[in-house]
Design a protein around this motif. Structure first.
Motif, short mmCIF file in Angstrom:
data_model
loop_
_atom_site.label_atom_id
_atom_site.label_comp_id
_atom_site.label_asym_id
_atom_site.label_seq_id
_atom_site.Cartn_x
_atom_site.Cartn_y
_atom_site.Cartn_z
N UNK A 168 37.53 -74.07 13.88
CA UNK A 168 36.49 -75.08 13.72
C UNK A 168 35.16 -74.45 13.32
N UNK A 169 34.84 -73.32 13.95
CA UNK A 169 33.59 -72.63 13.63
C UNK A 169 33.59 -72.14 12.20
N UNK A 170 34.73 -71.60 11.77
CA UNK A 170 34.83 -71.12 10.38
C UNK A 170 34.60 -72.28 9.41
N UNK A 171 35.20 -73.41 9.75
CA UNK A 171 35.04 -74.59 8.90
C UNK A 171 33.56 -74.98 8.81
N UNK A 172 32.88 -74.96 9.96
CA UNK A 172 31.46 -75.33 9.97
C UNK A 172 30.65 -74.32 9.14
N UNK A 173 30.97 -73.04 9.26
CA UNK A 173 30.23 -72.02 8.50
C UNK A 173 30.41 -72.20 6.99
N UNK A 174 31.66 -72.42 6.57
CA UNK A 174 31.89 -72.64 5.14
C UNK A 174 31.15 -73.90 4.67
N UNK A 175 31.12 -74.91 5.53
CA UNK A 175 30.42 -76.15 5.16
C UNK A 175 28.92 -75.88 4.99
N UNK A 176 28.38 -75.01 5.84
CA UNK A 176 26.95 -74.69 5.72
C UNK A 176 26.67 -73.95 4.41
N UNK A 177 27.60 -73.05 4.02
CA UNK A 177 27.44 -72.37 2.73
C UNK A 177 27.42 -73.41 1.60
N UNK A 178 28.33 -74.38 1.73
CA UNK A 178 28.41 -75.46 0.74
C UNK A 178 27.10 -76.24 0.70
N UNK A 179 26.52 -76.49 1.87
CA UNK A 179 25.24 -77.20 1.94
C UNK A 179 24.15 -76.44 1.18
N UNK A 256 38.18 -73.17 2.60
CA UNK A 256 38.59 -73.78 3.86
C UNK A 256 40.11 -73.82 3.96
N UNK A 257 40.78 -74.16 2.84
CA UNK A 257 42.24 -74.24 2.87
C UNK A 257 42.87 -72.90 3.18
N UNK A 258 42.36 -71.84 2.56
CA UNK A 258 43.01 -70.57 2.84
C UNK A 258 42.66 -70.07 4.24
N UNK A 259 41.47 -70.46 4.72
CA UNK A 259 41.14 -70.14 6.11
C UNK A 259 42.10 -70.86 7.06
N UNK A 260 42.32 -72.15 6.80
CA UNK A 260 43.21 -72.94 7.65
C UNK A 260 44.63 -72.36 7.64
N UNK A 287 48.25 -66.89 2.97
CA UNK A 287 47.39 -68.09 3.00
C UNK A 287 46.51 -68.23 1.75
N UNK A 288 45.99 -67.11 1.27
CA UNK A 288 45.13 -67.20 0.07
C UNK A 288 45.95 -67.61 -1.14
#
Lengths: 406, 307
Positions: A168-179, A256-260, A287-288
């Motif tokens: 979840x944290x990784x997802x939030x971090x990638x989202x912040x980069x996107x922001x 996000x997909x490869x992280x998941x 995964x990548x």
């Protein structure tokens, strides 16, 4: 300053941080002013509320109507399912709208009112004005996003949903980069044009194009290069993947997909199922690799509907670094057997069950073993693509804001 | 060190030449009035000094630094009242000043600054509700933050009532006494001569004069038009022309029916009327007209050409 009589330790630390940022970054006062302005206008809290509702509502509704949803091994609605199935699309569609909303008038409003002249007569270069605006407006989106993400995490814990905090944290971090990327683009467009209306138009075109038109653009270029220029299949699909991942939205999704996928042994559910059913040793893509390959599987009907077998092979082997594996399943209702043939082995299964007809099915899988993903398609490269958009925004600002007369 | 140094400054827009090779030096500590009719290029010059606009050719230095390359450094040491500015609607006067104080690394007291410009009563009100004059005062207070070495004020008295204009002149004097250089533009002469040490006149993108205020006064001394109405225009017009030609510096500029316009110095008014009387001209009525700024400029340029 009015806050200088603050004595609590937290307040002191905050002041020290404020001081340090001020001394280090020329743009800091600009960013701070914009952020405070959003605080004052209550826009920040409205945004936090909107994000929270958008995040909590889908899982709450699902919980209410469908109970616990599909049951993964760990029980409950898994974090991966929530992110992959709900948030990823939500974020890619909604977040750019929010960043545009927040960043679209960042410069144009000051240009048309004339407050930009006051700002630039202070010790701020035009560059620090742009950077300050990107950071300030970025924070205006990021802080509500973080608040909403925290509330959602709390909701998931309290409602007995499993929360994989790391994922979840990784997802939030990638989202912040996107922001940050999207705000940088919106603000630089705002700096490039003369009025807010124009900024809205250009930003809207950019949004629609990137969110909805980019894939057909990438595929179109690929088709053109292959059909009209005569590029090889391998080069064609490499180009298409490259273009796809060059879009900020797609880059974010890919990351996000490869992280998941990296959190699960079961990277390729279909392959896993097949291998278990017929007792075959089929090695999975990493995964990548899988998330790259999947871009063609999930994005539009390109992969599934009638893409020539040769192209699928190229996508798997030359683009994703896998091995394209054909498996033939032949059912025989006389002998009541099923024979599964791959390039490496043939296995026959007796007494399988109700086989009603003789039929042969060919299935294709992309398995690991061909090689590694080239660097330019790897996760670090995708992060670089995203940073490239920030560089592009910076370049746009340099030529349309830094160098021109106001 | 010079406060402002312009060398061959030229600015072309798509279809006009706004500045056509301006050379100008403003010494440190000077109060410099930058005069010129609207459209002469005053704001363009100031916009180049502040790096809002880039020159086509030539260079501009502010406090010894290049205005284009080092604009952020210059910003630390100047205070500015730009043309066509606006304040931040949502911020109060105090917050505006706190922002500027932080940006300039200064340690002024916002209240003190607002008292100096007479805006202390509105310190915590949002600037969005300010009148034009109040906004002007606020921006002026912002310009004073950090005791700048140079104040650049573009048309500082526009939007102010007579009282406000007087206060503005006082403020300029105070800042000058503190040691600051002041460079301000105006198209109204009366605002300039009260406070300026030196005046530059810009016209059509050229600096046509740079002089002390006394020099300017001498040059345009008595720029005035005397209109006389004749009882008997048919017989007297030629007498008037002959008489006026005999007086140094005076000449008939226009004849309109029974009215004759005489261009002269203001000190010559009575001499001319007496001379006309002596010549037997029956003057029915007379009135005087001060020269407009534009005419002053013209007078000044003619003077330059003659000299």
């Amino acid at each position: 300053m009015s806050g200088s009589d603050e004595t609590s330790p937290a307040g002191k630390q905050l002041q020290q941080a404020d001081r340090a940022l001020h001394d280090r970054f020329n743009w800091y006062p600009v960013a701070k002013k914009d952020f405070k302005d959003a605080l004052r206008s209550k826009g920040l809290w409205v945004l936090a509320a909107i994000f929270t509702v958008l995040f909590v509502a889908p899982i709450a509704v699902r919980l209410y109507f469908e109970g616990i949803g599909p049951s993964p091994p760990d029980g409950g609605l898994s974090t991966r399912f929530v992110i992959e199935g709900i948030y990823l699309d939500l974020v890619t569609v909604v977040l750019p709208i929010v960043t545009i909303f927040v960043g679209v008038a960042a410069i144009t409003k000051e240009k048309t009112s004339g407050s930009l002249k006051l700002l630039l007569s202070l010790p701020f270069s035009r560059r620090s004005v742009i950077i300050g605006k990107v950071v300030g407006r970025g924070a205006v989106v990021a802080v509500p996003f973080l608040i909403a993400a925290s509330i959602t995490a709390l909701f998931m814990i309290l409602s007995d949903l499993s929360l994989n905090l790391e994922m979840y944290t990784m997802f939030v971090l990638f989202s912040l980069l996107f922001v940050v990327v999207m705000v940088a683009i919106a603000v630089s467009i705002s700096g490039a044009v003369s009025t807010t209306l124009r900024s809205i138009i250009v930003n809207a075109i950019f949004y629609v194009y990137v969110t909805f038109g980019w894939n057909s653009f990438a595929n179109g270029v690929g088709k053109f290069l292959y059909n009209d220029v005569g590029l090889s299949r391998s080069l064609r699909w490499n180009t298409v993947l490259f273009l796809k991942m060059a879009s900020p939205t797609q880059a974010y999704k890919t990351l996000v997909n490869s992280m998941l996928a990296s959190f699960s042994d079961d990277v390729q559910p279909r392959l896993q199922q097949f291998a278990e059913q017929w007792d075959l040793s089929l090695s999975q893509l990493g995964p990548q690799q899988y998330s790259r390959y999947n871009l063609f599987d999930t994005q539009g009907s390109l992969f599934s509907a009638g893409l020539p077998d040769e192209d699928k092979r190229v996508l798997c082997e030359s683009v994703s670094g896998g091995t394209y594996e054909n498996a033939t399943v032949a059912a025989n209702n006389q002998t009541n057997t099923v024979t599964v043939t791959t390039s490496e082995q043939t296995q026959t299964f007796q007494n399988v069950g109700n086989i009603t007809a003789n039929e042969t099915q060919a299935q294709a899988f992309c398995t690991a073993g061909g090689g590694d993903l080239p660097f330019y398609f790897s996760d670090p490269a995708v992060v670089l693509f995203m940073l490239g958009w920030i560089a592009l925004a910076a370049g746009l600002s340099y030529y349309t804001f830094d160098l021109v007369d106001l | 060190m010079t406060a402002i140094e312009l060398n061959g400054l030229r600015k072309e827009y798509a279809d006009v030449v706004a500045l056509d090779g301006v050379d100008l030096t403003v010494e440190e500590g000077e109060v410099f009035g930058f005069l010129g009719p609207n459209g002469a290029g005053k704001s363009t010059t100031i916009n180049i000094l502040l790096d809002f606009v880039r020159p086509t050719a030539g260079s501009a230095k502010v406090l010894g630094r290049d205005a284009q390359e080092e604009s952020a450094d210059i910003g630390e040491r100047i205070g500015v009242l730009p043309e066509g500015y606006d304040v931040y609607e949502r911020l109060s006067a105090r917050e505006h000043l706190e922002f500027v104080i932080e940006a300039k690394n200064a340690d002024n007291d916002p209240e003190e600054l607002l008292e100096r410009v007479g805006l202390e009563d509105a310190i915590d009100r949002r600037a969005g509700g300010y009148s034009k004059g109040m906004k002007q005062r606020l921006v002026l207070a912002m310009a004073l933050v950090g005791e700048p070495d140079l104040l650049i004020l573009d048309e500082p008295t526009t939007g102010l009532d007579p009282n406000g204009a007087r206060e503005m002149r006082e403020l300029i004097r105070e800042e000058s006494e503190r040691g600051a250089t002041i460079f301000f533009s105006s198209h109204i002469l009366s605002q300039v001569d009260a406070v300026c040490d030196t005046v530059g006149i810009l016209q059509d993108g050229r600096l046509i004069a740079k002089d002390s205020i006394e020099g300017l006064r001498d040059a345009v001394q008595g720029g005035m038009t005397l209109w006389v109405t004749l009882a008997d225009p048919a017989g007297d017009v030629s007498t008037v022309e002959d008489t006026v030609e005999g007086i140094d510096g005076a000449h008939v500029t226009e004849t309109d029916g029974s009215r004759v316009a005489i261009g002269c110095k203001s000190t010559q008014k009575m001499d001319i009327l007496n001379a006309l009387n002596d010549a037997g001209v029956d003057v029915e009525n007379f009135e005087t007209e001060d020269q407009s700024l534009e005419e002053l400029f013209t007078a000044y340029t003619e003077q330059e050409v003659k000299a």
